[in-house]
Every structure is written in C-alpha cells, then in structure tokens.
Design an enzyme around this catalytic site. Structure first.
Site, PDB file in Angstrom:
ATOM      1  N   ARG A 161      44.592  47.195  35.929  1.00 21.28           N
ATOM      2  CA  ARG A 161      44.810  45.911  36.633  1.00 21.28           C
ATOM      3  C   ARG A 161      45.647  46.120  37.896  1.00 21.28           C
ATOM      4  O   ARG A 161      46.556  45.333  38.206  1.00 21.28           O
ATOM      5  CB  ARG A 161      45.501  44.882  35.727  1.00 21.28           C
ATOM      6  CG  ARG A 161      44.732  44.499  34.501  1.00 21.28           C
ATOM      7  CD  ARG A 161      43.447  43.738  34.830  1.00 21.28           C
ATOM      8  NE  ARG A 161      42.815  43.274  33.609  1.00 21.28           N
ATOM      9  CZ  ARG A 161      41.973  44.015  32.884  1.00 21.28           C
ATOM     10  NH1 ARG A 161      41.646  45.240  33.284  1.00 21.28           N
ATOM     11  NH2 ARG A 161      41.436  43.533  31.791  1.00 21.28           N
ATOM     12  N   SER A 236      43.921  36.108  31.196  1.00 28.01           N
ATOM     13  CA  SER A 236      45.204  36.698  30.778  1.00 28.01           C
ATOM     14  C   SER A 236      46.243  36.459  31.863  1.00 28.01           C
ATOM     15  O   SER A 236      46.025  36.832  33.015  1.00 28.01           O
ATOM     16  CB  SER A 236      45.058  38.204  30.573  1.00 28.01           C
ATOM     17  OG  SER A 236      44.068  38.452  29.622  1.00 28.01           O
ATOM     18  N   GLU A 332      49.720  39.052  35.652  1.00 25.22           N
ATOM     19  CA  GLU A 332      48.461  39.544  36.223  1.00 25.22           C
ATOM     20  C   GLU A 332      48.023  38.552  37.309  1.00 25.22           C
ATOM     21  O   GLU A 332      47.383  38.912  38.286  1.00 25.22           O
ATOM     22  CB  GLU A 332      47.423  39.604  35.088  1.00 25.22           C
ATOM     23  CG  GLU A 332      46.118  40.229  35.470  1.00 25.22           C
ATOM     24  CD  GLU A 332      45.127  40.267  34.300  1.00 25.22           C
ATOM     25  OE1 GLU A 332      45.481  40.774  33.222  1.00 25.22           O
ATOM     26  OE2 GLU A 332      44.002  39.780  34.497  1.00 25.22           O
TER      27      GLU A 332
HETATM   28  C1  LIG Z   1      38.605  32.517  31.866  1.00 24.57           C
HETATM   29  C2  LIG Z   1      38.990  33.734  32.670  1.00 24.57           C
HETATM   30  C3  LIG Z   1      38.710  34.998  32.174  1.00 24.57           C
HETATM   31  C4  LIG Z   1      39.059  36.141  32.912  1.00 24.57           C
HETATM   32  N1  LIG Z   1      38.748  37.366  32.400  1.00 24.57           N
HETATM   33  C5  LIG Z   1      39.056  38.480  33.101  1.00 24.57           C
HETATM   34  C6  LIG Z   1      38.714  39.773  32.586  1.00 24.57           C
HETATM   35  O1  LIG Z   1      38.110  39.909  31.525  1.00 24.57           O
HETATM   36  N2  LIG Z   1      39.067  40.855  33.321  1.00 24.57           N
HETATM   37  C7  LIG Z   1      39.710  40.740  34.526  1.00 24.57           C
HETATM   38  O2  LIG Z   1      39.987  41.778  35.139  1.00 24.57           O
HETATM   39  N3  LIG Z   1      40.032  39.536  35.034  1.00 24.57           N
HETATM   40  C8  LIG Z   1      39.723  38.410  34.363  1.00 24.57           C
HETATM   41  N4  LIG Z   1      40.056  37.176  34.866  1.00 24.57           N
HETATM   42  C9  LIG Z   1      40.791  37.088  36.147  1.00 24.57           C
HETATM   43  C10 LIG Z   1      39.880  36.872  37.382  1.00 24.57           C
HETATM   44  O3  LIG Z   1      38.619  36.446  37.000  1.00 24.57           O
HETATM   45  C11 LIG Z   1      39.731  38.159  38.201  1.00 24.57           C
HETATM   46  O4  LIG Z   1      40.992  38.642  38.589  1.00 24.57           O
HETATM   47  C12 LIG Z   1      38.888  37.932  39.468  1.00 24.57           C
HETATM   48  O5  LIG Z   1      38.629  39.161  40.101  1.00 24.57           O
HETATM   49  C13 LIG Z   1      39.562  36.985  40.454  1.00 24.57           C
HETATM   50  O6  LIG Z   1      38.610  36.673  41.453  1.00 24.57           O
HETATM   51  P1  LIG Z   1      38.807  35.436  42.417  1.00 24.57           P
HETATM   52  O7  LIG Z   1      37.783  35.532  43.480  1.00 24.57           O
HETATM   53  O8  LIG Z   1      38.822  34.185  41.634  1.00 24.57           O
HETATM   54  O9  LIG Z   1      40.252  35.773  42.988  1.00 24.57           O
HETATM   55  P2  LIG Z   1      41.337  34.794  43.617  1.00 24.57           P
HETATM   56  O10 LIG Z   1      42.070  34.106  42.520  1.00 24.57           O
HETATM   57  O11 LIG Z   1      40.758  33.973  44.687  1.00 24.57           O
HETATM   58  O12 LIG Z   1      42.308  35.890  44.269  1.00 24.57           O
HETATM   59  C14 LIG Z   1      43.020  36.798  43.467  1.00 24.57           C
HETATM   60  C15 LIG Z   1      43.923  37.650  44.373  1.00 24.57           C
HETATM   61  O13 LIG Z   1      43.133  38.447  45.234  1.00 24.57           O
HETATM   62  C16 LIG Z   1      43.380  38.122  46.612  1.00 24.57           C
HETATM   63  N5  LIG Z   1      42.061  38.150  47.259  1.00 24.57           N
HETATM   64  C17 LIG Z   1      40.978  37.423  46.909  1.00 24.57           C
HETATM   65  N6  LIG Z   1      39.930  37.769  47.662  1.00 24.57           N
HETATM   66  C18 LIG Z   1      40.361  38.724  48.510  1.00 24.57           C
HETATM   67  C19 LIG Z   1      39.740  39.479  49.549  1.00 24.57           C
HETATM   68  N7  LIG Z   1      38.453  39.311  49.862  1.00 24.57           N
HETATM   69  N8  LIG Z   1      40.486  40.381  50.238  1.00 24.57           N
HETATM   70  C20 LIG Z   1      41.798  40.558  49.944  1.00 24.57           C
HETATM   71  N9  LIG Z   1      42.436  39.873  48.973  1.00 24.57           N
HETATM   72  C21 LIG Z   1      41.719  38.970  48.264  1.00 24.57           C
HETATM   73  C22 LIG Z   1      44.031  36.761  46.591  1.00 24.57           C
HETATM   74  O14 LIG Z   1      44.853  36.563  47.733  1.00 24.57           O
HETATM   75  C23 LIG Z   1      44.818  36.831  45.293  1.00 24.57           C
HETATM   76  O15 LIG Z   1      46.017  37.545  45.496  1.00 24.57           O
HETATM   77  C24 LIG Z   1      39.709  36.007  34.163  1.00 24.57           C
HETATM   78  C25 LIG Z   1      39.973  34.723  34.671  1.00 24.57           C
HETATM   79  C26 LIG Z   1      39.615  33.597  33.938  1.00 24.57           C
HETATM   80  C27 LIG Z   1      39.876  32.237  34.514  1.00 24.57           C
END
Ligand SMILES: Cc1cc2nc3c(=O)[nH]c(=O)nc-3n(C[C@H](O)[C@H](O)[C@H](O)COP(=O)(O)OP(=O)(O)OC[C@H]3O[C@@H](n4cnc5c(N)ncnc54)[C@H](O)[C@@H]3O)c2cc1C
Length: 337
Positions: A161, A236, A332
């Site tokens: 992570r 998480s 996380e």
């Molecule tokens: C129900 C649920 C289950 C999940 N299960 C998992 C799992 O099994 N495994 C896991 O690893 N994660 C899991 N996650 C967490 C999440 O899905 C991941 O971390 C995912 O990659 C976040 O993507 P996002 O586009 O929503 O990120 P955001 O929430 O939009 O951004 C996350 C971070 O990345 C930065 N960011 C976003 N896009 C960019 C970019 N293009 N360039 C630079 N920085 C950027 C943001 O500024 C922020 O700091 C889960 C979340 C939920 C709600």
C-alpha cells in the site's frame, strides 16, 4: 472550464459534505498542463474516483479532477500484451475490458473502486495480487514545470500500500496514464488467497480462467464488503502494521493469540482489524461515524458524519490501539483536511 463552489459530496465514497473552492476537470494531458500553470491550482488536490480520500468541510481546496479516458493495446507478443489506460478510466471497467479480451493478470483486483490514475499511488492490492505484479509504467506530469516523464516499476518504488507517490513525490506529480503487462496465455493465476480456491471447487471448476477467478472475487467482495452507495466508506481505513522480529516476539509474550504473517526481511504483518477488535472498537459508533459491525477496519459514515468527525474518530482508534499494543496504525486513506 473552471467552476467555483462545487459540492464534493458525490465525489467521495464516504459521502461527506465538502466544497471545492475551484473545480477543474482535465480530460487530456494538455488540459492538465494548462490548469497546473494557473497559480490558483498550485496546491490543488488531485481527485480520481474519491474512494480513498477523506474530505473535511474546511478548508475548501481547489480540485483537479482527472478524467483522461481511453484504453489501448500498445504492445502485443505471442503470449503477452501491454495495455495503456487513461487516469480517468474506472478501474473495474478496465478489469472487465481485459477479461473480455481474454487477458490475465487483473482478475484478483476486480471490483476495487476508483480510477486507474490512483492505482499506483498505494499500489492497490487484493486477494494476493498487487498492481506491481502487472505494472509496466506510468506517465507523470510534474506539477511545478508541467514536464512529462515515464516511470517504470523500479522508479515507482512500490511496497505494501505504498509507492514513491506517497513519499518523495507526494503532491509533486500527476499520473495521466498507466501501462500494464498482461498475459494472453500461460496465465499466472493466484487462487491461494482467502476462499477463492474453495469457491472454485464448489463451482466444479478445476482449471479456472482469469474470468472464473474474477467472478469468484466479485462474488466474495459483493457479499462481504459494504457498498459505499449504501453506507459511506473508503474500504480499509488503516494499513496492516508491519513489525520486526523483536517486536513480534514481545507482542506474542503479552498477547499469545496475536495473528502475524511472515513478510520479507524477517518482518511480520499484523491484521489491523484484529487489533481494533481486541480494543473493543469493532462496531463502535459515535454519532454517525463508526467502525463497521462486521469489518473493524472499515470506518463508515452512517448518514451525516462530517470529514472532521471521521478524522477525529480515526484518531481515537489509533490512540486506543497504541495504548494497548504500542503499535501506531497508519491510515491508508488520504486526508484532504
Ligand atoms: C469499498 C471499498 C473497497 C476497497 N478495496 C480496496 C482493495 O481491495 N484494495 C485496495 O488497494 N484499495 C481498496 N480500496 C481503496 C481505493 O479503492 C483505492 O485506493 C483506489 O485506488 C482509489 O482510487 P480513486 O480514484 O478513488 O482515488 P482517490 O480517492 O481519488 O485518490 C486517492 C489518492 O490518490 C491521489 N490521486 C488520485 N488520482 C491521482 C493521479 N492521477 N495522480 C496523482 N495522484 C492521484 C489523490 O490525491 C489521493 O491522495 C477500497 C475502497 C472502497 C471504498
């Protein structure tokens, strides 16, 4: 187009109320470069799908929402392909696209919320597979001078992570696309984690395809994890802590039942959910914020919790666990607070 005073409630999976002072959408690298040149966006928060972000009601940050679309095959050999996806592509849609083409590698990562651009940030992982297992490279735009660079797997310094984007390059670059190396045949399938093998057997599948595994993973995730559309959450909330050999010996002497899983370099992973459960906080609730009754590691918004309330509750969880186990849980989730 730049908008002012945009509600972020539908842009975050916690469903908390927050507002962006300024909101810009980047649909291309050129869009992004011109937004980054605008000084008002110098400290902007980069937003993908908002499924790993906690917004507080103050401050009201400028937001750059990445909406770069497109999936293409950029390299093809007899048994492998390299695919490239824009940062704004929904992660699960990319997984489904790859499965439809018969490509293997993303099946265990099915149904992870969020967009492609955020996947390298925390090296997303699930069911024994991490992004780094299929990662080829990503394109970055430097926020300061808008220069474009390509980072390969080594440069990204992936960990559990974790990546360089959570450390040295935090808030310094924006990921605009991600390339992944997938298998067309001789798949390297991982069915060893959780109930995957058992469920495949119970379906009578002895030689599974990537799609069979994805179907099982989707089934497990749908029944086990709370759907953010029904109950606001970000998966998480904390990482599983990694402790060294001496620490684990000490912990075992005080807590003989403590689960611990061997990691490289004589380190051990302790399930954060177990620690939270042991301090009696599984299913705890204060107002509209709490830990999920079946998943101690998932903090939930029962309705109208604010980002600040969720942050304060998370600090209480950290403190209570630390007092009992001398382990500081690390979030996380990314705080935009
Ligand atoms: C129900 C649920 C289950 C999940 N299960 C998992 C799992 O099994 N495994 C896991 O690893 N994660 C899991 N996650 C967490 C999440 O899905 C991941 O971390 C995912 O990659 C976040 O993507 P996002 O586009 O929503 O990120 P955001 O929430 O939009 O951004 C996350 C971070 O990345 C930065 N960011 C976003 N896009 C960019 C970019 N293009 N360039 C630079 N920085 C950027 C943001 O500024 C922020 O700091 C889960 C979340 C939920 C709600």
């Amino acid at each position: 187009m730049i908008e002012q005073g945009v509600s972020l409630k539908t842009y975050n999976s916690f469903g908390v109320a927050a507002e962006a002072a300024l909101f810009a959408v980047a649909k291309t690298i050129e869009d992004l470069q011109s937004i980054l040149k605008d000084q008002r966006f110098a400290s902007a928060w980069i937003l993908g799908g908002g499924s790993n972000t906690l917004f507080c009601d103050t401050p009201k940050p400028p937001i750059i929402h990445l909406a770069i679309s497109g999936i293409e095959i950029t390299e093809e050999q007899r048994d492998e392909v390299v695919i490239k996806a824009g940062a704004g592509v929904n992660w699960h849609e990319l997984v489904l696209w790859s499965l439809e083409k018969g490509f293997g590698g993303l099946e265990n990562l099915a149904l992870i919320p969020g967009n492609v651009g955020a996947a390298p940030i925390q090296n997303i992982g699930a069911y024994g597979v991490e992004l780094q297992d299929v990662f080829e490279s990503c394109t970055l735009v430097n926020r300061k001078d808008q220069s474009v660079e390509t980072y390969d797997k080594v440069a990204c310094q992936f960990g559990y992570r974790d990546s360089i984007f959570k450390r040295e390059l935090k808030h310094k670059v924006v990921i605009t696309d991600v390339s992944l190396r997938l298998k067309k045949e001789n798949y390297r399938l991982n069915t060893s984690y959780g109930a995957i093998a058992h469920l495949l057997t119970s379906k009578g599948i002895s030689t599974p395809s990537p799609k069979d595994i994805a179907d099982v993973v989707i089934g497990i995730r749908t029944t086990k994890l709370p759907d953010p559309k029904q109950l606001g959450n970000a998966g998480s909330f904390f990482k599983n802590p990694i402790v060294d050999h001496d620490q684990v010996i000490q912990l075992k002497s005080s807590f003989p039942d403590i689960p611990h899983y061997a990691q490289p370099n004589q380190n051990y992973k302790i399930p954060a959910a177990w620690l939270i459960e042991q301090v009696g906080l599984k299913g705890a609730r204060e107002g509209d914020v709490g830990t999920h009754k079946h998943h101690a590691l998932v903090l939930v918004n029962y309705g109208s919790a604010s980002g600040h309330e969720i942050k304060t509750f998370s600090q209480k969880v950290q403190q209570t666990v630390e007092e009992r186990f001398a382990i500081r849980l690390q979030p996380e989730v990314n705080f935009c607070c």
